[in-house]
Design an enzyme around this catalytic site. Sequence first.
Site, short mmCIF file in Angstrom:
data_model
loop_
_atom_site.label_atom_id
_atom_site.label_comp_id
_atom_site.label_asym_id
_atom_site.label_seq_id
_atom_site.Cartn_x
_atom_site.Cartn_y
_atom_site.Cartn_z
N SER A 83 0.97 -1.08 0.03
CA SER A 83 -0.10 -0.16 -0.08
C SER A 83 0.95 1.28 -0.04
CB SER A 83 -0.88 -0.02 1.19
OG SER A 83 -1.62 1.38 1.32
N TYR A 98 -2.18 -0.07 9.97
CA TYR A 98 -2.17 -0.78 8.81
C TYR A 98 -0.98 -0.66 7.96
CZ TYR A 98 -3.67 -1.01 3.96
OH TYR A 98 -3.74 -1.30 2.63
#
Length: 443
Positions: free
Chosen positions: A240, A265
């Site tokens: 990501s 995350y």
Amino acid sequence: MMISITRKSRSIIQIVALVAISNYISFSFGTQSKLFSTFLIYDPPHVTSEKNRSLRGTSIAEDAYLAEQAPIEPLPEPKFTRPSPHLWTDIPIVPPRTGHKKVLVTGAAGFIGSHVAYALLERGDEVIVVDEINDYYDVRIKEDNLALLREKAKEMAQKVDKKGEDILTIYRGDINNQTLMKSVFEQHKPGWICHLAARAGVRPSIKNPLIYVRANVQGTTSMLEYSRQYNVTNVVVASSSSIYGESKSTYFSEAESVNEPVSPYAATKRSGELISYTYHKLYDLKITNLRFFTVYGPRGRPDMAPYKFISRVTRGEVIEQFGDGTTSRDYTYIEDIVNGVVRAIDRPYSYQIFNLGKGSGTKLADFISLVEKHVGNKANIKLMPSQPGDVPFTNADVSKANRLLGYSSKVTTEEGIRRTVAWFKDTFGEDGVGRVDNALAKG
């Protein structure tokens, strides 16, 4: 007489100034002027020379002790203000492996995963799906995605006189379930892995980080371990853009340090990259990590801003704008992302990390304006404070993916929004409040 003195003084001042400048350069940059080194009052501060010791009044032993006690200041990280294609020119290009493949796709009931699995089926590959179908968002969306894959498998199978189940197998379960995964690998023996299963979302990860660790760190490690045990040809792992944190670069580059994530995350995604490298180093496993930049499009995740904006503006509902609208994201249309993923699957690099994005940012306020334009309604905006874990902007340098994968973004932000709005209205009606049967499986 005064004129003569002034001229002499000026010459002396010029010499003194040059010496002073040399001392300043030596102290500030740790380098000596070769021309004026004999005039230096002191050597560069990191040099434990007799000249410096004399000035400080310290012995060699005292200097050694002071050097041990002094904190080591890290060098400033480079900032990338433009794309850097020159960094990747020495990496040999791996040609694509063509022909039929048996690909295991994790997370294929989700947004990106379902689009990737669809593209693989469409080109004639056999696909094995593993997805736990969790309730992070409406499971009906995931079920509709799977229904779409079954229809595509049936269509493609008929062309080669097979059944849909011959080229698509779906398993509902957790990738951390060893019994399930060993059975999948032993029965199907996939040669190619596309690991997209993950817990996504920055803000939810702050509230419940342990779920993210289990899904993203343990889950990725499990897939790499299975890949090692069953001699998989190539593994592609989803990462990501969140791992860039509060990068000060104008263009986020794979060459910059990303060891200061600002959310659980992001930390779990960075961990996935590191464990991927470990497996490559230990077992020569071929692994590619892909850093996705704010993906949107038909069948998108309903918790993401692009879907929310289109949905709420269509229905005349309030949208929450976090911050003053100047934050910027590299919004990337799903079609471009799928193209990059498939290219990475086909090219078994030893170990690489690639950005997959559009290559330019769009301000939040501008994105909302485009949504208003194509929906045909004015947004009812509620201003909200910036949220913890959010980063001010993302902007991908895709020059590495361009050279080594042949990747480039084709769909502009405006065209992507237009297509997504068209899908949404086709799915939910012009007012956005209805649900067409199986419509989520369109597009």
